[in-house]
Enzyme design. Sequence first.
Site, PDB file in Angstrom:
ATOM      1  N   HIS A 101       0.877  -1.173   0.000  1.00 12.49           N
ATOM      2  CA  HIS A 101       0.000   0.000   0.000  1.00 12.49           C
ATOM      3  C   HIS A 101       0.916   1.226   0.000  1.00 12.49           C
ATOM      4  O   HIS A 101       2.022   1.166   0.539  1.00 12.49           O
ATOM      5  CB  HIS A 101      -0.828  -0.068   1.291  1.00 12.49           C
ATOM      6  CG  HIS A 101      -1.899   0.966   1.419  1.00 12.49           C
ATOM      7  ND1 HIS A 101      -1.626   2.269   1.774  1.00 12.49           N
ATOM      8  CD2 HIS A 101      -3.246   0.884   1.293  1.00 12.49           C
ATOM      9  CE1 HIS A 101      -2.770   2.937   1.844  1.00 12.49           C
ATOM     10  NE2 HIS A 101      -3.759   2.139   1.551  1.00 12.49           N
TER      11      HIS A 101
ATOM     12  N   LYS B 261     -10.188  -0.658  10.445  1.00 11.01           N
ATOM     13  CA  LYS B 261     -10.370  -1.870   9.637  1.00 11.01           C
ATOM     14  C   LYS B 261     -10.629  -3.081  10.528  1.00 11.01           C
ATOM     15  O   LYS B 261     -10.724  -4.211  10.067  1.00 11.01           O
ATOM     16  CB  LYS B 261      -9.120  -2.120   8.787  1.00 11.01           C
ATOM     17  CG  LYS B 261      -8.888  -1.067   7.701  1.00 11.01           C
ATOM     18  CD  LYS B 261      -7.755  -1.501   6.786  1.00 11.01           C
ATOM     19  CE  LYS B 261      -7.131  -0.369   5.999  1.00 11.01           C
ATOM     20  NZ  LYS B 261      -7.968   0.272   5.000  1.00 11.01           N
TER      21      LYS B 261
ATOM     22  N   GLN C 123      -4.378  -5.397   6.779  1.00 12.83           N
ATOM     23  CA  GLN C 123      -5.356  -6.278   6.129  1.00 12.83           C
ATOM     24  C   GLN C 123      -5.397  -7.667   6.761  1.00 12.83           C
ATOM     25  O   GLN C 123      -6.236  -8.477   6.393  1.00 12.83           O
ATOM     26  CB  GLN C 123      -5.031  -6.417   4.630  1.00 12.83           C
ATOM     27  CG  GLN C 123      -5.189  -5.127   3.839  1.00 12.83           C
ATOM     28  CD  GLN C 123      -6.640  -4.679   3.717  1.00 12.83           C
ATOM     29  OE1 GLN C 123      -7.566  -5.486   3.800  1.00 12.83           O
ATOM     30  NE2 GLN C 123      -6.843  -3.384   3.545  1.00 12.83           N
TER      31      GLN C 123
ATOM     32  N   CYS D  81      -4.742   2.571  -3.644  1.00 10.73           N
ATOM     33  CA  CYS D  81      -3.500   3.063  -3.021  1.00 10.73           C
ATOM     34  C   CYS D  81      -2.346   2.105  -3.282  1.00 10.73           C
ATOM     35  O   CYS D  81      -1.520   1.852  -2.393  1.00 10.73           O
ATOM     36  CB  CYS D  81      -3.667   3.287  -1.525  1.00 10.73           C
ATOM     37  SG  CYS D  81      -4.910   4.490  -1.120  1.00 10.73           S
TER      38      CYS D  81
ATOM     39  N   ASP E 164       3.171  -4.734   7.806  1.00 11.60           N
ATOM     40  CA  ASP E 164       1.911  -3.994   7.705  1.00 11.60           C
ATOM     41  C   ASP E 164       0.772  -5.011   7.869  1.00 11.60           C
ATOM     42  O   ASP E 164       0.486  -5.790   6.965  1.00 11.60           O
ATOM     43  CB  ASP E 164       1.828  -3.294   6.345  1.00 11.60           C
ATOM     44  CG  ASP E 164       0.514  -2.547   6.154  1.00 11.60           C
ATOM     45  OD1 ASP E 164      -0.337  -2.595   7.071  1.00 11.60           O
ATOM     46  OD2 ASP E 164       0.331  -1.925   5.092  1.00 11.60           O
TER      47      ASP E 164
END
Lengths: 405, 151
Positions: free
Chosen positions: A117, A220, A197, A360, A194
């Site tokens: 991202h 999220k 997600q 993104c 990261d």
Amino acid sequence: MSPEEIKKDFPLLQNRKEVYLDSGATTQKPIQVIEAVDEYYRKYNANPHRGAYSLSIEATQAYEDTRIKIAKFINARYSEEIIFSKNATESLNLVAYSYGMDNLEAGDEVVISIMEHHANLVPWQHVSKTKGATLKYMYMNDEYELTDEEIESKITDKTKVVGITHISNVLGTINNVKKIINYAHKKGAIVILDASQSIPHTKIDVQDLDADFLAFSGHKLLAPFGIGVLYGKREILNKMNPFLMGGDMIEYVYEQNTTFAPLPNKFEAGTQNVGGVIGLGAAIDYIEKIGYDTIQKIENEVTSYAIEKMSKLDFLDIYITPNKKNHSAVISFNIKGVHPHDVASILDANGVCVRSGNHCAQPLLRFMGIDSTCRASFYFYNTKEDADKLVEALKKAYEMFKKYM
Amino acid sequence: MDELNDLYTDLIMEHSMNSCNKRELECCDYCKMGHNPNCGDEIKLELKMDGDIIDDLAFSGHGCAISQASTSIMIDTLRGKNIHEARKIIETFIGMIKREITDEAELKKLEDAIAFRNVSHMPARVKCALLAWHTIEDMLNERMEGNSDGK
């Protein structure tokens, strides 16, 4: 539990008719989270860490208790390894600036994947340029996966920092982050994971993964906007300079010099988003009540069902790995010959919310040779009926365009 | 769905899928790229002037049906107009999309481009409809200011 039962906990999904398939962008919020935030502002709101009065102490306590809760949730060794931020983007910028700017030198290498991202890409680009380091990419194969060979050919003795997304927000590919972390450590590099997600879908154990840093956004993960987390290993965080300066992150301030507070306050300048933290705590309680096993069971069932149905639509291009075990709850697709923005508008008019655009991740889409995709992202409140509605709406969109092709 | 059917009309679909204005000019006086980074839309507008008259326009590039059709219909609308008429039409179109101009007599001057009227109620598509119009607006402004060296 069934997704139909879970849906009842989400007021928005009760109040609106739309099928919500954009949880990869932000999740809807269960009533338990909404009520926890509401109760905080009604009953114990005050500026934390400041007042000597019991109301402020109560707000501070709730804030710090949530830090401990999050540490346990991701199995961090120490609660001061949990830093609150605005979102994953801020968490990643904190690492890029406070670690990258001070530790990278000309000739060093930063390695990230093509799936990143922009939040885990642009900061490293900036830091690399500023410090004269080289930014290298791990590219995916035809199955949208990073192979061991690719990982081992890109991470070298010169690599000082590796940034990797646990799950791609465009492809849903679950990266082999244990392999990457292990290999990077062998080469003497630190790894920033990261987890934006992944943490909504899968249990995160930072000690088992051995990640040096890990970032995610609350919104999220069923929590309100404006609250994010950075996990960092204590020994690394202790050596780093602060990112933002101001109130609450200091010890002594003189006219020309300042000493900084110990962890975690060193990285939490200014009044923090206590309401958001309370909401995040309630979101974690909710996730733990449902359980990741149930969450994954529902998601896998609904996502597999959607993929099966969508695979039968020969007018679709679908961008997912064929290896089911490496795929999460994200399905990127295009109707052949139709721009995704048009598709998303037509799906919207048929009551289905999907995202369209470059998500993104412009370098990834450029690498794939496409400009944009539609993306349906599922969560454990989505039902097979939701997937059916998506498929029906896709057929309608195709019919609309077919006669002009 | 009704609102959408009012937008994805035959006229707009034909222009978006099979536009005769999507080509390269043999020679042009001005050429400019327009893009919407969020959508990934990119167009190249070519403009050929004959004195103060827009002699010809053409476009290439990619984008959604709304942005492609809007570009193509804009070209049909502006071809043959003088620069002052063209600027007035551009102003009216942008005003219509932004809901600042609603006067029927005024909007009639847009000819086929009035087909995008419904976009003014669809915030998610405003940028798509305006891409080409903002691009040509810049091109004509540059010409008026005389600070463009041509290409």
